[in-house]
Scaffold this motif. Structure first.
Motif, PDB file in Angstrom:
ATOM      1  N   GLU A  40       0.814  -1.215   0.000  1.00 30.88           N
ATOM      2  CA  GLU A  40       0.000   0.000   0.000  1.00 30.88           C
ATOM      3  C   GLU A  40       0.846   1.263   0.000  1.00 30.88           C
ATOM      4  OE1 GLU A  40      -2.891  -0.349   3.148  1.00 30.88           O
ATOM      5  OE2 GLU A  40      -3.953  -1.949   2.095  1.00 30.88           O
ATOM      6  N   VAL A  41       1.821   1.314  -0.914  1.00 27.79           N
ATOM      7  CA  VAL A  41       2.657   2.506  -1.041  1.00 27.79           C
ATOM      8  C   VAL A  41       2.140   3.388  -2.168  1.00 27.79           C
ATOM      9  CG1 VAL A  41       4.728   1.425  -0.087  1.00 27.79           C
ATOM     10  CG2 VAL A  41       4.340   1.354  -2.542  1.00 27.79           C
ATOM     11  N   GLY A  42       2.423   4.676  -2.065  1.00 26.73           N
ATOM     12  CA  GLY A  42       2.054   5.619  -3.121  1.00 26.73           C
ATOM     13  C   GLY A  42       0.567   5.607  -3.419  1.00 26.73           C
ATOM     14  N   LEU A  43       0.239   5.514  -4.692  1.00 31.07           N
ATOM     15  CA  LEU A  43      -1.161   5.582  -5.103  1.00 31.07           C
ATOM     16  C   LEU A  43      -1.978   4.393  -4.623  1.00 31.07           C
ATOM     17  CD1 LEU A  43      -1.639   3.543  -7.793  1.00 31.07           C
ATOM     18  CD2 LEU A  43      -0.236   5.307  -8.810  1.00 31.07           C
ATOM     19  N   TRP A  44      -1.307   3.341  -4.187  1.00 31.00           N
ATOM     20  CA  TRP A  44      -2.024   2.160  -3.683  1.00 31.00           C
ATOM     21  C   TRP A  44      -2.568   2.380  -2.279  1.00 31.00           C
ATOM     22  CZ3 TRP A  44      -3.313  -0.047  -7.764  1.00 31.00           C
ATOM     23  CH2 TRP A  44      -2.452  -0.102  -8.851  1.00 31.00           C
ATOM     24  N   GLN A  45      -2.337   3.567  -1.694  1.00 34.56           N
ATOM     25  CA  GLN A  45      -2.968   3.940  -0.430  1.00 34.56           C
ATOM     26  C   GLN A  45      -4.440   4.272  -0.663  1.00 34.56           C
ATOM     27  OE1 GLN A  45      -0.691   7.079   1.535  1.00 34.56           O
ATOM     28  NE2 GLN A  45       1.108   6.355   0.423  1.00 34.56           N
ATOM     29  N   GLN A  46      -4.783   4.624  -1.902  1.00 29.14           N
ATOM     30  CA  GLN A  46      -6.162   4.948  -2.250  1.00 29.14           C
ATOM     31  C   GLN A  46      -6.994   3.665  -2.302  1.00 29.14           C
ATOM     32  OE1 GLN A  46      -6.306   8.124  -5.565  1.00 29.14           O
ATOM     33  NE2 GLN A  46      -4.424   6.940  -5.910  1.00 29.14           N
ATOM     34  N   GLU A  47      -8.276   3.800  -2.027  1.00 29.62           N
ATOM     35  CA  GLU A  47      -9.149   2.633  -2.053  1.00 29.62           C
ATOM     36  C   GLU A  47      -9.243   2.031  -3.450  1.00 29.62           C
ATOM     37  OE1 GLU A  47     -13.778   1.665  -1.125  1.00 29.62           O
ATOM     38  OE2 GLU A  47     -12.689   2.934   0.297  1.00 29.62           O
ATOM     39  N   ALA A  48      -9.425   2.864  -4.464  1.00 33.26           N
ATOM     40  CA  ALA A  48      -9.558   2.369  -5.838  1.00 33.26           C
ATOM     41  C   ALA A  48      -8.887   3.361  -6.793  1.00 33.26           C
ATOM     42  CB  ALA A  48     -11.020   2.179  -6.195  1.00 33.26           C
ATOM     43  N   PRO A  49      -7.557   3.329  -6.885  1.00 34.53           N
ATOM     44  CA  PRO A  49      -6.881   4.286  -7.772  1.00 34.53           C
ATOM     45  C   PRO A  49      -7.290   4.082  -9.233  1.00 34.53           C
ATOM     46  CG  PRO A  49      -5.339   2.616  -7.000  1.00 34.53           C
ATOM     47  CD  PRO A  49      -6.630   2.399  -6.269  1.00 34.53           C
ATOM     48  N   THR A  50      -7.455   5.189  -9.933  1.00 38.02           N
ATOM     49  CA  THR A  50      -7.864   5.138 -11.334  1.00 38.02           C
ATOM     50  C   THR A  50      -6.627   5.180 -12.219  1.00 38.02           C
ATOM     51  OG1 THR A  50      -9.890   6.315 -10.787  1.00 38.02           O
ATOM     52  CG2 THR A  50      -9.248   6.294 -13.118  1.00 38.02           C
ATOM     53  N   PRO A  51      -6.432   4.168 -13.069  1.00 39.82           N
ATOM     54  CA  PRO A  51      -5.271   4.183 -13.947  1.00 39.82           C
ATOM     55  C   PRO A  51      -5.382   5.309 -14.972  1.00 39.82           C
ATOM     56  CG  PRO A  51      -6.687   2.325 -14.466  1.00 39.82           C
ATOM     57  CD  PRO A  51      -7.262   2.986 -13.263  1.00 39.82           C
ATOM     58  N   PRO A  52      -4.253   5.803 -15.474  1.00 37.52           N
ATOM     59  CA  PRO A  52      -4.282   6.945 -16.384  1.00 37.52           C
ATOM     60  C   PRO A  52      -5.058   6.680 -17.667  1.00 37.52           C
ATOM     61  CG  PRO A  52      -2.065   6.047 -16.192  1.00 37.52           C
ATOM     62  CD  PRO A  52      -2.906   5.356 -15.180  1.00 37.52           C
ATOM     63  N   TRP A  53      -5.107   5.439 -18.132  1.00 40.20           N
ATOM     64  CA  TRP A  53      -5.843   5.152 -19.365  1.00 40.20           C
ATOM     65  C   TRP A  53      -7.334   5.204 -19.162  1.00 40.20           C
ATOM     66  CZ3 TRP A  53      -2.502   1.642 -17.077  1.00 40.20           C
ATOM     67  CH2 TRP A  53      -3.088   0.579 -16.420  1.00 40.20           C
ATOM     68  N   ALA A  54      -7.810   5.235 -17.905  1.00 42.24           N
ATOM     69  CA  ALA A  54      -9.233   5.320 -17.613  1.00 42.24           C
ATOM     70  C   ALA A  54      -9.626   6.678 -17.017  1.00 42.24           C
ATOM     71  CB  ALA A  54      -9.647   4.203 -16.643  1.00 42.24           C
ATOM     72  N   TRP A  55      -8.642   7.516 -16.735  1.00 42.90           N
ATOM     73  CA  TRP A  55      -8.882   8.791 -16.051  1.00 42.90           C
ATOM     74  C   TRP A  55      -9.263   9.873 -17.052  1.00 42.90           C
ATOM     75  CZ3 TRP A  55      -6.170  13.589 -15.734  1.00 42.90           C
ATOM     76  CH2 TRP A  55      -6.572  14.405 -14.677  1.00 42.90           C
TER      77      TRP A  55
END
Length: 169
Positions: free
Chosen positions: A152-167
């Motif tokens: 759970e480092v970096g963006l993986w601290q978020q519950e459901a991080p959105t990948p750049p190809w879907a953002w």
């Protein structure tokens, strides 16, 4: 190749060495450098404006700043666009192993002897990028992402991080 700036976590502006004899008509050849953009192969970092986008861009800049870059190009496109793996190399003394091969089995795969660091692998390990799931990637990149997710480092601290190809902004 010299580092000029991080455009995003997975795009670096670099200066390619150019001989004036090979490009006398290009004004930038007078400086000995032609700008190019290198996109990290197999890596997708958050876009600027996206959560962790600024952190990824800053981390890429810190990894590359003051270092010589070695690029293993996988493809080259128009206007100096290159896709490849990038290693930020410490400038060592003559005879010093800066390839990272002399430290086999020691330390991390992202950081070789003399402080050499694979930029894409480092960003994924820090939780500041995804391995690109839309294109062929490597087992090493997938493994690094899985480890970052578990820790759970970096963006993986978020519950459901959105990948750049879907953002979308």
């Amino acid at each position: 190749m010299v580092f000029l700036e991080a455009l995003s976590g997975d795009a670096l502006r670099v200066g390619l060495s150019v001989s004036e004899a090979h490009a006398p008509e290009r004004p930038e050849a007078a400086t000995g450098r032609v700008p190019a953009v290198v996109y990290l192969w197999g890596v997708q970092a958050p876009r600027p404006g996206q959560p962790f986008g600024a952190a990824a861009t800053e981390a890429a800049g810190r990894i590359c700043e003051g270092k010589r870059l070695r690029v293993a190009a996988r493809s080259a496109g128009p206007e100096g666009r290159i896709t490849g793996s990038v290693v930020a190399e410490e400038t060592g003394s003559p005879g010093e192993d800066t390839t990272g091969k002399g430290s086999a089995g020691k330390g991390s795969a992202e950081k070789g002897s003399g402080g050499n660091q694979d930029v894409g692998r480092a960003l994924i390990r820090l939780g500041l990028a995804w391995q690109d799931q839309r294109r062929p990637s490597s087992a090493r990149l997938r493994s690094l992402e899985q480890k970052a997710r578990r820790e759970e480092v970096g963006l993986w601290q978020q519950e459901a991080p959105t990948p750049p190809w879907a953002w979308r902004e």
